[in-house]
Scaffold this active site. Structure first.
Site, PDB file in Angstrom:
ATOM      1  N   GLU A 175       0.319  -8.257   0.091  1.00 26.36           N
ATOM      2  CA  GLU A 175      -0.804  -7.421   0.544  1.00 26.36           C
ATOM      3  C   GLU A 175      -0.405  -6.449   1.658  1.00 26.36           C
ATOM      4  O   GLU A 175      -0.607  -6.741   2.843  1.00 26.36           O
ATOM      5  CB  GLU A 175      -1.986  -8.284   1.019  1.00 26.36           C
ATOM      6  CG  GLU A 175      -3.190  -7.441   1.418  1.00 26.36           C
ATOM      7  CD  GLU A 175      -4.351  -8.240   2.021  1.00 26.36           C
ATOM      8  OE1 GLU A 175      -5.435  -7.662   2.150  1.00 26.36           O
ATOM      9  OE2 GLU A 175      -4.161  -9.419   2.364  1.00 26.36           O
ATOM     10  N   LYS A 212      -2.107  -7.026  -3.723  1.00 29.67           N
ATOM     11  CA  LYS A 212      -3.459  -6.790  -3.196  1.00 29.67           C
ATOM     12  C   LYS A 212      -3.395  -5.519  -2.364  1.00 29.67           C
ATOM     13  O   LYS A 212      -2.729  -5.472  -1.336  1.00 29.67           O
ATOM     14  CB  LYS A 212      -3.940  -7.985  -2.363  1.00 29.67           C
ATOM     15  CG  LYS A 212      -5.353  -7.789  -1.794  1.00 29.67           C
ATOM     16  CD  LYS A 212      -5.956  -9.074  -1.259  1.00 29.67           C
ATOM     17  CE  LYS A 212      -7.300  -8.808  -0.622  1.00 29.67           C
ATOM     18  NZ  LYS A 212      -8.051 -10.021  -0.265  1.00 29.67           N
TER      19      LYS A 212
END
Length: 293
Positions: A175, A212
């Site tokens: 992420e 993400k």
């Protein structure tokens, strides 16, 4: 628990990933939005008990199941908690069909080169070894500006951690968030995409990751990442957008599904009756689900 079943659900399931991983730093803010102000808890223990009650209320709601929520990211402390006599990770999979992930990062370093790297993660091997029944992990860094050197460093650090997670038999959610308020957001996203592709190409067969990412300024920018052989799924973070805005922007990106935290809990409060709470949560879940499919 079948890892193959969980993997199939993460790769192809219709729905989104709920981010229930508010940690020490983000808990007071999440509780305040939920109608619990700091005066109502006197210690860290009491604060975490309040957020666990909130999470349990969400998880126990009828709308929280695999028909719309295919995965959920948990805070490390949550692994030691129980719902109806089962560990939270076991409960969400065995009772709700929702695949459990664990947030493993320990927060962010101060900004340098336009980015915030992850702080060191002491005892990671231990944490992964003890994460019973957990399918994967999530680790977050933040990009504030289109600084090529900073972005390359963030992505390299993310993939170093990802390799350690993969070696432990789990699937990491990488992420590198791009700040939605960045003046150079679209430029940063173009650099980020190139860096991620470069790092994906260094992975071998079986070394698979999820990504993400902030919903990009240019719709479908990340399709090439979603199509990469080493990527199980690309999920989107809400990044501070309202539920409405996040869902509208996400719907323009055909190969991303949601992994929202604040947008999932928007409008929920401790003071609501169970009927009111479940109706508000059900409405959020439905909006995020529709944007994801």
């Amino acid at each position: 628990m079948s890892k193959a079943e969980q993997r199939e659900q993460m790769a192809n399931g219709a729905g989104f990933i709920a981010a229930l991983d508010q940690s020490g730093g983000s808990t007071p803010k999440a509780l305040a939005l939920y109608g619990v102000d700091a005066a109502q808890y006197g210690s860290e223990e009491e604060m975490f008990a309040e957020i666990q009650n909130m999470r349990a209320r969400i998880i126990l709601s009828d709308d929280f199941d695999k028909n719309k929520v295919i995965g959920a990211i948990l805070f490390e402390r949550t692994l030691g908690e129980q719902i109806n006599g089962k560990s939270v990770a076991d409960f969400i999979w065995s009772e709700k069909g929702v695949v459990p992930f664990l947030k493993i990062d320990k927060g962010l370093e101060d900004e340098a080169n336009g980015v915030q790297m992850m702080k060191p993660i002491p005892g990671l091997a231990d944490t992964l070894a003890k994460a019973d029944g957990v399918f994967g992990t999530k680790e977050r860094s933040v990009i504030h500006e289109a600084n090529a050197e900073g972005i390359a460093a963030v992505v390299a650090q993310q993939f170093d951690v990802a390799r350690e997670v993969i070696a432990a038999g789990m699937v990491p959610i990488v992420e590198p968030e791009v700040n939605i308020h960045s003046a150079t957001k679209s430029e940063a996203e173009a650099i980020l995409k190139a860096e991620i592709l470069k790092n994906l190409d260094t992975l071998e067969d079986g070394q698979d990751v999820m990504l993400k990412l902030t919903i990009p300024s240019e719709a479908n920018l990340y399709d090439a990442l979603a199509d990469h052989a080493r990527v199980v799924r690309v999920v989107a973070l809400s990044g501070g957008y309202s539920t409405e805005d996040a869902c509208a922007k996400l719907a323009e990106n055909g190969k991303m599904i949601a992994s929202f935290s604040r947008a999932l809990t928007e409008g929920l409060s401790k003071q609501q009756s169970d009927d009111e709470f479940n109706a508000a949560l059900g409405s959020n879940i439905d909006k995020i689900y529709r944007a994801s499919i």
